[in-house]
Design an enzyme around this catalytic site. Structure first.
Site, PDB file in Angstrom:
ATOM      1  N   LYS A  14       0.822  -1.215   0.000  1.00 16.51           N
ATOM      2  CA  LYS A  14       0.000   0.000   0.000  1.00 16.51           C
ATOM      3  C   LYS A  14       0.854   1.262   0.000  1.00 16.51           C
ATOM      4  O   LYS A  14       0.575   2.185  -0.735  1.00 16.51           O
ATOM      5  CB  LYS A  14      -0.915   0.061   1.238  1.00 16.51           C
ATOM      6  CG  LYS A  14      -2.008  -0.974   1.268  1.00 16.51           C
ATOM      7  CD  LYS A  14      -3.053  -0.635   2.347  1.00 16.51           C
ATOM      8  CE  LYS A  14      -2.499  -0.671   3.771  1.00 16.51           C
ATOM      9  NZ  LYS A  14      -2.039  -1.992   4.229  1.00 16.51           N
ATOM     10  N   ARG A  89      -9.945   1.097   8.984  1.00 14.81           N
ATOM     11  CA  ARG A  89      -9.489  -0.258   9.245  1.00 14.81           C
ATOM     12  C   ARG A  89     -10.504  -1.065  10.053  1.00 14.81           C
ATOM     13  O   ARG A  89     -10.251  -2.224  10.346  1.00 14.81           O
ATOM     14  CB  ARG A  89      -8.203  -0.195  10.042  1.00 14.81           C
ATOM     15  CG  ARG A  89      -6.963  -0.677   9.247  1.00 14.81           C
ATOM     16  CD  ARG A  89      -5.844  -0.594  10.199  1.00 14.81           C
ATOM     17  NE  ARG A  89      -4.601  -1.186   9.930  1.00 14.81           N
ATOM     18  CZ  ARG A  89      -3.541  -0.596   9.415  1.00 14.81           C
ATOM     19  NH1 ARG A  89      -3.620   0.603   8.917  1.00 14.81           N
ATOM     20  NH2 ARG A  89      -2.394  -1.229   9.369  1.00 14.81           N
ATOM     21  N   ARG A 128      11.150  -7.016   5.396  1.00 13.95           N
ATOM     22  CA  ARG A 128      11.092  -5.558   5.373  1.00 13.95           C
ATOM     23  C   ARG A 128      11.894  -4.901   6.486  1.00 13.95           C
ATOM     24  O   ARG A 128      12.400  -3.785   6.328  1.00 13.95           O
ATOM     25  CB  ARG A 128       9.613  -5.157   5.476  1.00 13.95           C
ATOM     26  CG  ARG A 128       9.307  -3.777   5.087  1.00 13.95           C
ATOM     27  CD  ARG A 128       7.819  -3.594   4.845  1.00 13.95           C
ATOM     28  NE  ARG A 128       7.055  -3.670   6.077  1.00 13.95           N
ATOM     29  CZ  ARG A 128       5.765  -3.341   6.142  1.00 13.95           C
ATOM     30  NH1 ARG A 128       5.119  -2.980   5.074  1.00 13.95           N
ATOM     31  NH2 ARG A 128       5.121  -3.408   7.285  1.00 13.95           N
ATOM     32  N   ARG A 130      11.079  -3.586   9.472  1.00 10.59           N
ATOM     33  CA  ARG A 130      10.621  -2.442  10.258  1.00 10.59           C
ATOM     34  C   ARG A 130      10.576  -2.833  11.727  1.00 10.59           C
ATOM     35  O   ARG A 130      10.505  -4.003  12.058  1.00 10.59           O
ATOM     36  CB  ARG A 130       9.216  -2.050   9.767  1.00 10.59           C
ATOM     37  CG  ARG A 130       8.925  -0.592   9.835  1.00 10.59           C
ATOM     38  CD  ARG A 130       7.664  -0.270   9.069  1.00 10.59           C
ATOM     39  NE  ARG A 130       6.484  -0.754   9.761  1.00 10.59           N
ATOM     40  CZ  ARG A 130       5.266  -0.700   9.224  1.00 10.59           C
ATOM     41  NH1 ARG A 130       5.101  -0.217   8.014  1.00 10.59           N
ATOM     42  NH2 ARG A 130       4.231  -1.134   9.911  1.00 10.59           N
ATOM     43  N   ARG A 141      -0.661  -8.889  13.358  1.00  4.89           N
ATOM     44  CA  ARG A 141      -1.204  -7.866  12.461  1.00  4.89           C
ATOM     45  C   ARG A 141      -2.066  -8.494  11.367  1.00  4.89           C
ATOM     46  O   ARG A 141      -3.101  -7.966  10.991  1.00  4.89           O
ATOM     47  CB  ARG A 141      -0.081  -7.031  11.853  1.00  4.89           C
ATOM     48  CG  ARG A 141       0.643  -6.205  12.906  1.00  4.89           C
ATOM     49  CD  ARG A 141       1.854  -5.496  12.330  1.00  4.89           C
ATOM     50  NE  ARG A 141       1.465  -4.337  11.573  1.00  4.89           N
ATOM     51  CZ  ARG A 141       2.042  -3.947  10.449  1.00  4.89           C
ATOM     52  NH1 ARG A 141       3.049  -4.619   9.947  1.00  4.89           N
ATOM     53  NH2 ARG A 141       1.627  -2.883   9.836  1.00  4.89           N
TER      54      ARG A 141
END
Ligand code: AMP
Length: 187
Positions: A14, A89, A128, A130, A141
């Site tokens: 996204k 969300r 990733r 993070r 998540r």
């Protein structure tokens, strides 16, 4: 006036697509995740409130997110459109957004749904690096996404506002599909 929502599970790409699309549409890219991460690093009162939720991969309470979006959409650069990334969300957030948009005389043009399978997401998220991307947090998540966020797909589909985009293709293919989907709205 171009008002878009980019929707999809964590890791669907996204952020990358939203950055490209906001340039194409000349509207601000409004990412609630980015706003929260900035607040956390500034240690602002909002950041202090949000930090634990981000660290655990949980959603920040609806009223906190809704207040933040309210303030953001009132800013000068958001008066000619916007691209929302990571909001709404939950179903209550979607209802709150409807009420807010009615009050400021704006409407959603399209909700782009980037769809990607969980196995693919897990690989992508683990790569990733993070701070909130440890495996347990990632799994949480994804679970939160399925429980609380995925029902919004039907919510927007029922209103004929949803356009599906296959998010597992290479970035440039996804971008091309998104451009194709938004083209009629730019004319
Ligand atoms: P993101 O970068 O969109 O994946 O968001 C990172 C984190 O910020 C999420 O895991 C949540 O803790 C929080 N967050 C972002 N957007 C929302 C939202 N609309 N509602 C609740 N929490 C959110």
């Amino acid at each position: 006036m171009a008002c878009f929502i980019l929707f999809g599970p964590p890791g669907a790409g996204k952020g990358t697509q939203a950055a490209l699309l906001s340039g194409l549409l000349s509207v601000p890219h409004i990412s609630t995740g980015d706003l929260f991460r900035a607040a956390v690093s500034e240690k602002s009162p909002l950041g202090v409130k949000a930090q634990g939720y981000l660290d655990r991969g949980e959603l920040v309470p609806d009223e906190v997110v809704i207040d933040m979006i309210h303030v953001r959409l009132a800013q000068e650069d958001a008066q000619k459109g916007w691209l929302l990334d990571g909001f709404p969300r939950t179903v209550p957030q979607a209802h709150a957004l409807d009420a807010l948009l009615t009050s400021i005389d704006q409407t959603i043009d399209v909700v782009l749904n980037l769809s990607v399978s969980d196995e693919f997401l897990l690989d992508r998220l683990l790569g990733r690096g993070r701070k909130d991307d440890t495996e347990d947090v990632i799994r949480r998540r994804l679970q939160v996404y399925h429980e609380q966020t995925a029902p919004l797909i039907q919510f927007y589909r029922d209103r004929n506002q949803l356009t599906d985009v296959d998010g597992s293709s290479p970035v440039e293919v996804v971008t091309a599909s998104i451009e194709e989907a938004v083209k009629p709205l730019l004319a």
